[in-house]
Scaffold this motif. Structure first.
Motif, PDB file in Angstrom:
ATOM      1  N   MET A  31       0.837  -1.203   0.000  1.00 39.50           N
ATOM      2  CA  MET A  31       0.000   0.000   0.000  1.00 39.50           C
ATOM      3  C   MET A  31       0.874   1.256   0.000  1.00 39.50           C
ATOM      4  O   MET A  31       0.509   2.263  -0.599  1.00 39.50           O
ATOM      5  N   SER A  32       2.041   1.195   0.644  1.00 37.51           N
ATOM      6  CA  SER A  32       2.929   2.361   0.677  1.00 37.51           C
ATOM      7  C   SER A  32       3.472   2.696  -0.708  1.00 37.51           C
ATOM      8  O   SER A  32       3.902   3.824  -0.951  1.00 37.51           O
ATOM      9  N   TRP A  33       3.454   1.730  -1.622  1.00 32.82           N
ATOM     10  CA  TRP A  33       3.925   1.974  -2.988  1.00 32.82           C
ATOM     11  C   TRP A  33       2.882   2.695  -3.834  1.00 32.82           C
ATOM     12  O   TRP A  33       3.180   3.089  -4.959  1.00 32.82           O
ATOM     13  N   GLY A  34       1.651   2.791  -3.343  1.00 31.71           N
ATOM     14  CA  GLY A  34       0.567   3.269  -4.191  1.00 31.71           C
ATOM     15  C   GLY A  34       0.194   2.203  -5.207  1.00 31.71           C
ATOM     16  O   GLY A  34      -0.199   2.496  -6.337  1.00 31.71           O
ATOM     17  N   PHE A  35       0.326   0.939  -4.804  1.00 27.45           N
ATOM     18  CA  PHE A  35       0.060  -0.230  -5.652  1.00 27.45           C
ATOM     19  C   PHE A  35      -1.339  -0.142  -6.252  1.00 27.45           C
ATOM     20  O   PHE A  35      -2.313   0.070  -5.542  1.00 27.45           O
ATOM     21  N   GLN A  36      -1.423  -0.298  -7.589  1.00 29.67           N
ATOM     22  CA  GLN A  36      -2.722  -0.279  -8.255  1.00 29.67           C
ATOM     23  C   GLN A  36      -2.662  -0.980  -9.606  1.00 29.67           C
ATOM     24  O   GLN A  36      -1.596  -1.195 -10.166  1.00 29.67           O
ATOM     25  N   SER A  37      -3.818  -1.341 -10.102  1.00 30.74           N
ATOM     26  CA  SER A  37      -4.009  -1.884 -11.453  1.00 30.74           C
ATOM     27  C   SER A  37      -3.183  -3.131 -11.757  1.00 30.74           C
ATOM     28  O   SER A  37      -2.519  -3.205 -12.795  1.00 30.74           O
ATOM     29  N   PRO A  38      -3.225  -4.158 -10.885  1.00 34.96           N
ATOM     30  CA  PRO A  38      -2.470  -5.382 -11.212  1.00 34.96           C
ATOM     31  C   PRO A  38      -3.106  -6.106 -12.404  1.00 34.96           C
ATOM     32  O   PRO A  38      -4.328  -6.202 -12.495  1.00 34.96           O
ATOM     33  N   VAL A  39      -2.247  -6.581 -13.298  1.00 41.41           N
ATOM     34  CA  VAL A  39      -2.686  -7.289 -14.497  1.00 41.41           C
ATOM     35  C   VAL A  39      -1.774  -8.498 -14.692  1.00 41.41           C
ATOM     36  O   VAL A  39      -0.549  -8.372 -14.666  1.00 41.41           O
ATOM     37  N   VAL A  40      -2.381  -9.663 -14.917  1.00 36.16           N
ATOM     38  CA  VAL A  40      -1.600 -10.861 -15.216  1.00 36.16           C
ATOM     39  C   VAL A  40      -1.037 -10.736 -16.625  1.00 36.16           C
ATOM     40  O   VAL A  40      -1.738 -10.333 -17.559  1.00 36.16           O
ATOM     41  N   ILE A  41       0.249 -11.071 -16.760  1.00 34.07           N
ATOM     42  CA  ILE A  41       0.923 -11.096 -18.056  1.00 34.07           C
ATOM     43  C   ILE A  41       1.549 -12.475 -18.221  1.00 34.07           C
ATOM     44  O   ILE A  41       1.464 -13.316 -17.332  1.00 34.07           O
ATOM     45  N   LYS A  42       2.203 -12.702 -19.330  1.00 32.95           N
ATOM     46  CA  LYS A  42       2.871 -13.982 -19.583  1.00 32.95           C
ATOM     47  C   LYS A  42       3.853 -14.283 -18.443  1.00 32.95           C
ATOM     48  O   LYS A  42       4.831 -13.556 -18.255  1.00 32.95           O
ATOM     49  N   LEU A  43       3.540 -15.325 -17.649  1.00 31.36           N
ATOM     50  CA  LEU A  43       4.352 -15.764 -16.516  1.00 31.36           C
ATOM     51  C   LEU A  43       4.709 -14.630 -15.552  1.00 31.36           C
ATOM     52  O   LEU A  43       5.821 -14.562 -15.035  1.00 31.36           O
ATOM     53  N   GLY A  44       3.749 -13.732 -15.318  1.00 31.99           N
ATOM     54  CA  GLY A  44       4.069 -12.643 -14.404  1.00 31.99           C
ATOM     55  C   GLY A  44       2.894 -11.777 -14.033  1.00 31.99           C
ATOM     56  O   GLY A  44       1.734 -12.092 -14.294  1.00 31.99           O
ATOM     57  N   LEU A  45       3.245 -10.650 -13.427  1.00 32.17           N
ATOM     58  CA  LEU A  45       2.272  -9.672 -12.971  1.00 32.17           C
ATOM     59  C   LEU A  45       2.835  -8.285 -13.238  1.00 32.17           C
ATOM     60  O   LEU A  45       4.027  -8.030 -13.027  1.00 32.17           O
ATOM     61  N   ARG A  46       1.967  -7.409 -13.697  1.00 38.64           N
ATOM     62  CA  ARG A  46       2.322  -6.019 -14.002  1.00 38.64           C
ATOM     63  C   ARG A  46       1.417  -5.130 -13.164  1.00 38.64           C
ATOM     64  O   ARG A  46       0.217  -5.382 -13.072  1.00 38.64           O
ATOM     65  N   PHE A  47       1.981  -4.072 -12.549  1.00 37.51           N
ATOM     66  CA  PHE A  47       1.163  -3.165 -11.759  1.00 37.51           C
ATOM     67  C   PHE A  47       1.799  -1.785 -11.724  1.00 37.51           C
ATOM     68  O   PHE A  47       2.978  -1.626 -12.024  1.00 37.51           O
ATOM     69  N   ARG A  48       0.996  -0.788 -11.361  1.00 40.19           N
ATOM     70  CA  ARG A  48       1.463   0.590 -11.269  1.00 40.19           C
ATOM     71  C   ARG A  48       1.812   0.920  -9.824  1.00 40.19           C
ATOM     72  O   ARG A  48       1.191   0.401  -8.906  1.00 40.19           O
ATOM     73  N   VAL A  49       2.808   1.802  -9.653  1.00 41.81           N
ATOM     74  CA  VAL A  49       3.205   2.268  -8.323  1.00 41.81           C
ATOM     75  C   VAL A  49       3.442   3.772  -8.374  1.00 41.81           C
ATOM     76  O   VAL A  49       3.665   4.347  -9.435  1.00 41.81           O
ATOM     77  N   ASN A  50       3.415   4.371  -7.186  1.00 38.50           N
ATOM     78  CA  ASN A  50       3.714   5.791  -7.055  1.00 38.50           C
ATOM     79  C   ASN A  50       4.535   5.968  -5.783  1.00 38.50           C
ATOM     80  O   ASN A  50       4.063   6.506  -4.787  1.00 38.50           O
ATOM     81  N   GLY A  51       5.764   5.487  -5.819  1.00 35.79           N
ATOM     82  CA  GLY A  51       6.632   5.515  -4.641  1.00 35.79           C
ATOM     83  C   GLY A  51       7.538   6.724  -4.616  1.00 35.79           C
ATOM     84  O   GLY A  51       7.552   7.538  -5.545  1.00 35.79           O
ATOM     85  N   PHE A  52       8.310   6.849  -3.551  1.00 34.44           N
ATOM     86  CA  PHE A  52       9.282   7.939  -3.446  1.00 34.44           C
ATOM     87  C   PHE A  52      10.376   7.800  -4.496  1.00 34.44           C
ATOM     88  O   PHE A  52      10.869   8.785  -5.022  1.00 34.44           O
ATOM     89  N   LEU A  53      10.790   6.562  -4.797  1.00 35.22           N
ATOM     90  CA  LEU A  53      11.905   6.330  -5.724  1.00 35.22           C
ATOM     91  C   LEU A  53      11.468   6.038  -7.154  1.00 35.22           C
ATOM     92  O   LEU A  53      12.207   6.320  -8.095  1.00 35.22           O
ATOM     93  N   HIS A  54      10.314   5.426  -7.314  1.00 34.56           N
ATOM     94  CA  HIS A  54       9.865   5.038  -8.658  1.00 34.56           C
ATOM     95  C   HIS A  54       8.376   5.291  -8.805  1.00 34.56           C
ATOM     96  O   HIS A  54       7.577   4.872  -7.964  1.00 34.56           O
TER      97      HIS A  54
END
Length: 124
Positions: A31-54
């Motif tokens: 939650m501290s990353w601003g984790f949002q919009s997880p999407v399953v991809i080929k053998l993985g997971l993609r999501f958006r973040v809004n952190g201090f560093l990235h």
């Protein structure tokens, strides 16, 4: 990193759910990353973040040959900014946190960002 037009298999779905469950084991951190919009991809997971560093996208992919995970940090134009390879499942959250959110003066940055008053310091 372009996974458009790729048909996902049950193995892909299972891996995406597995990665998601690893992340959810530490909900306060993600939650501290601003984790949002997880999407399953080929053998993985993609999501958006809004952190201090990235700020942008994080892609976590299972590396079948190594039986480990690779992490890709993408900017808002979907260009790879950084690649972190061969991460064990029990290190995923910590490694992502160190590249997305965790700064040296983390508590100070959080207090400053959210205008938090530390009453212990005020009373001294």
């Amino acid at each position: 990193m372009n996974n458009n037009n790729i048909e996902l298999t049950q193995e892909d779905m299972d891996m995406g759910k597995h990665i998601y469950s690893i992340l959810l084991a530490q909900p306060t951190i993600i939650m501290s990353w601003g984790f949002q919009s997880p999407v399953v991809i080929k053998l993985g997971l993609r999501f958006r973040v809004n952190g201090f560093l990235h700020q942008g996208v994080v892609v976590v992919k299972y590396n079948e040959g190594a039986d480990l995970f690779d992490i890709y940090l993408l900017d808002n134009a979907n260009q790879v900014k950084e690649t972190i390879e061969e991460i064990y499942f029990d290190e995923l959250v910590e490694v992502i946190d160190n590249h997305v959110e965790r700064v040296v003066n983390y508590n100070e940055r959080v207090n400053e960002e959210y205008n938090i008053i530390n009453y212990d310091e005020e009373s001294n």
